[in-house]
Design an enzyme around this catalytic site. Structure first.
Site, PDB file in Angstrom:
ATOM      1  NE  ARG A  84      40.110  47.188  34.412  1.00 25.51           N
ATOM      2  CZ  ARG A  84      39.609  46.484  33.395  1.00 25.51           C
ATOM      3  NH1 ARG A  84      39.776  46.898  32.149  1.00 25.51           N
ATOM      4  NH2 ARG A  84      38.986  45.354  33.611  1.00 25.51           N
ATOM      5  CD  GLU A 136      40.810  31.473  35.831  1.00 27.63           C
ATOM      6  OE1 GLU A 136      39.681  31.932  36.111  1.00 27.63           O
ATOM      7  OE2 GLU A 136      41.054  30.244  35.838  1.00 27.63           O
ATOM      8  CG  ASN A 137      38.401  38.148  37.355  1.00 29.46           C
ATOM      9  OD1 ASN A 137      37.190  37.932  37.469  1.00 29.46           O
ATOM     10  ND2 ASN A 137      38.959  38.348  36.150  1.00 29.46           N
ATOM     11  CD1 TRP A 138      41.956  34.822  42.922  1.00 30.84           C
ATOM     12  CD2 TRP A 138      41.947  36.699  44.142  1.00 30.84           C
ATOM     13  NE1 TRP A 138      41.006  34.683  43.918  1.00 30.84           N
ATOM     14  CE2 TRP A 138      40.994  35.827  44.680  1.00 30.84           C
ATOM     15  CE3 TRP A 138      42.118  37.951  44.746  1.00 30.84           C
ATOM     16  CZ2 TRP A 138      40.207  36.140  45.786  1.00 30.84           C
ATOM     17  CZ3 TRP A 138      41.330  38.267  45.854  1.00 30.84           C
ATOM     18  CH2 TRP A 138      40.395  37.373  46.360  1.00 30.84           C
ATOM     19  CB  SER A 174      37.191  34.349  37.211  1.00 32.61           C
ATOM     20  OG  SER A 174      38.356  35.083  36.858  1.00 32.61           O
ATOM     21  CD  GLU A 222      19.905  26.318  23.406  1.00 38.65           C
ATOM     22  OE1 GLU A 222      20.517  26.859  22.454  1.00 38.65           O
ATOM     23  OE2 GLU A 222      19.575  25.119  23.404  1.00 38.65           O
ATOM     24  CG  ASP A 255      33.781  40.490  29.901  1.00 42.11           C
ATOM     25  OD1 ASP A 255      34.435  41.213  30.679  1.00 42.11           O
ATOM     26  OD2 ASP A 255      34.303  39.887  28.935  1.00 42.11           O
ATOM     27  CG  ASN A 289      31.734  45.889  34.712  1.00 39.01           C
ATOM     28  OD1 ASN A 289      30.717  45.851  34.036  1.00 39.01           O
ATOM     29  ND2 ASN A 289      31.847  45.280  35.885  1.00 39.01           N
ATOM     30  NE  ARG A 309      32.723  36.865  28.098  1.00 37.50           N
ATOM     31  CZ  ARG A 309      33.821  36.367  28.621  1.00 37.50           C
ATOM     32  NH1 ARG A 309      33.958  35.067  28.714  1.00 37.50           N
ATOM     33  NH2 ARG A 309      34.770  37.156  29.063  1.00 37.50           N
TER      34      ARG A 309
HETATM   35  C1  IPE Z   1      35.045  36.658  33.130  1.00 36.37           C
HETATM   36  O1  IPE Z   1      35.429  37.894  32.629  1.00 36.37           O
HETATM   37  C2  IPE Z   1      34.915  36.728  34.616  1.00 36.37           C
HETATM   38  C3  IPE Z   1      33.841  37.561  35.119  1.00 36.37           C
HETATM   39  C4  IPE Z   1      32.899  38.130  34.417  1.00 36.37           C
HETATM   40  C5  IPE Z   1      33.806  37.735  36.541  1.00 36.37           C
HETATM   41  P1  IPE Z   1      36.958  38.213  32.280  1.00 36.37           P
HETATM   42  O2  IPE Z   1      36.981  39.573  31.724  1.00 36.37           O
HETATM   43  O3  IPE Z   1      37.803  37.960  33.482  1.00 36.37           O
HETATM   44  O4  IPE Z   1      37.293  37.107  31.184  1.00 36.37           O
HETATM   45  P2  IPE Z   1      38.426  37.062  30.079  1.00 36.37           P
HETATM   46  O5  IPE Z   1      39.727  37.250  30.803  1.00 36.37           O
HETATM   47  O6  IPE Z   1      38.176  38.172  29.121  1.00 36.37           O
HETATM   48  O7  IPE Z   1      38.289  35.730  29.431  1.00 36.37           O
HETATM   49  C1  IPE Z   2      33.793  42.274  34.063  1.00 37.31           C
HETATM   50  O1  IPE Z   2      34.260  43.413  33.411  1.00 37.31           O
HETATM   51  C2  IPE Z   2      33.939  42.351  35.548  1.00 37.31           C
HETATM   52  C3  IPE Z   2      34.937  41.420  36.104  1.00 37.31           C
HETATM   53  C4  IPE Z   2      35.623  40.538  35.437  1.00 37.31           C
HETATM   54  C5  IPE Z   2      35.141  41.488  37.543  1.00 37.31           C
HETATM   55  P1  IPE Z   2      35.787  43.558  32.988  1.00 37.31           P
HETATM   56  O2  IPE Z   2      36.500  44.238  34.096  1.00 37.31           O
HETATM   57  O3  IPE Z   2      36.358  42.241  32.622  1.00 37.31           O
HETATM   58  O4  IPE Z   2      35.668  44.505  31.744  1.00 37.31           O
HETATM   59  P2  IPE Z   2      36.567  44.467  30.422  1.00 37.31           P
HETATM   60  O5  IPE Z   2      36.487  43.086  29.856  1.00 37.31           O
HETATM   61  O6  IPE Z   2      37.966  44.813  30.839  1.00 37.31           O
HETATM   62  O7  IPE Z   2      35.965  45.494  29.543  1.00 37.31           O
HETATM   63 MG    MG Z   3      36.523  41.283  30.823  1.00 40.97          MG
END
Ligand code: IPE
Ligand code: IPE
Ligand code: MG
Length: 254
Positions: free
Chosen positions: A31, A65-67, A63, A205, A18, A20, A186
């Site tokens: 992004r 949910e990432n859609w 995930s 852990e 997480d 990026n 994480r």
């Molecule tokens: C979790 O990160 C999913 C991945 C790392 C692929 P998110 O950035 O999507 O999670 P939330 O929304 O902050 O919980």
């Molecule tokens: C994790 O980085 C990558 C994916 C969830 C695909 P994020 O894109 O969630 O980065 P932040 O949380 O917005 O910084």
């Molecule tokens: Mg994130």
């Protein structure tokens, strides 16, 4: 250092990659720039896993949910995934790494499915290390799917609900071929699991670091593994019981 640590090395590490987006934002970049650097970091972490002799790595890459993210970001992530597979499959073959996917495979774009299928096919005889990509993955969806499959088995008489135990249920999860994660990392300071390996990680852990994923380098990875080595894993027992079970293995046998 790896050999010093080897007795306390986790067998399976799950990583919620997480941060990026925030990494890119801090540099005034889009992004996707962060995601691109995040992918570069995957190779770095895989190389360090080799040094540390960690056989199983599972990366949360996308995930369910990432859609819900902006379509251009989702498209960019899928393109990066294809690029990763194009670049890395040969290395995985050479390094004896077997690639797996956990998640709703059929819900991924057809082109991505085709490339994943090829990479998994090319690496299926490998048994040195195991890389699993969690793609279109969510623990709740995984659980519902397993329950449906179990219900089907029960309906057809192939399974008896009175005899259902965890082992049988776990065999219906995407992770049926993987050991439970010992350590879940994480990055980016969030201390939540975001629907990642909720059942399998029951006794994992959990290591949370403020470091953003593109900056989670070898040194940071080692810190996480050192943290793991200092834990006492009790699995419901008392600390005294665990200590009593742990004298020199040789002595315990006599
Ligand atoms: C979790 O990160 C999913 C991945 C790392 C692929 P998110 O950035 O999507 O999670 P939330 O929304 O902050 O919980
Ligand atoms: C994790 O980085 C990558 C994916 C969830 C695909 P994020 O894109 O969630 O980065 P932040 O949380 O917005 O910084
Ligand atoms: Mg994130």
């Amino acid at each position: 250092m790896a050999s010093e640590m080897s007795k306390d090395i986790p067998r399976h590490v799950g990583i919620i990659m997480d941060g990026n987006g925030r990494w890119a934002k801090r540099r005034g970049k889009p992004r996707l720039h962060g995601h691109r650097n995040g992918v570069v970091n995957v190779r770095r972490v895989l190389d360090e896993a080799k040094v540390l002799k960690i056989p199983y790595i599972t990366l949360f890459a996308f995930s369910v949910e990432n859609w819900n993210r902006p379509p251009a970001e989702v498209r960019g992530l899928m393109a990066l995934l294809r690029e990763f597979l194009r670049r890395e499959t040969k290395t995985m073959v050479k390094e004896n790494i077997r690639l797996r996917v956990i998640g709703d495979f059929g819900g991924l774009p057809p082109k991505v499915q085709a490339m994943l299928t090829k990479s998994m096919e090319d690496t299926k005889e490998n048994n040195g290390r195991h890389l699993s990509l969690a793609l279109n993955y969510g623990s709740r969806a995984e659980t519902i799917e397993a329950v449906k499959r179990y219900a089907e088995l029960a309906r057809s008489g192939e399974a008896n609900p009175d005899e259902l135990d965890w082992q049988q249920f776990a065999s219906l999860l995407y992770t049926s071929e993987l050991p439970d994660p010992d350590l879940i990392i994480r990055t980016s300071g969030e201390s939540r699991l975001s629907n990642f390996l909720l059942l399998q990680g029951a006794y994992a852990e959990i290591y949370v670091t403020p470091v953003l994923w593109p900056e989670f380098n070898e040194k940071e990875f080692r810190k996480a593994v050192e943290f793991y080595g200092l834990r006492e894993r009790r699995f419901g027992k008392t600390g005294e019981q665990i200590k009593a079970e742990q004298p020199e293995p040789e002595e315990a046998k006599c």
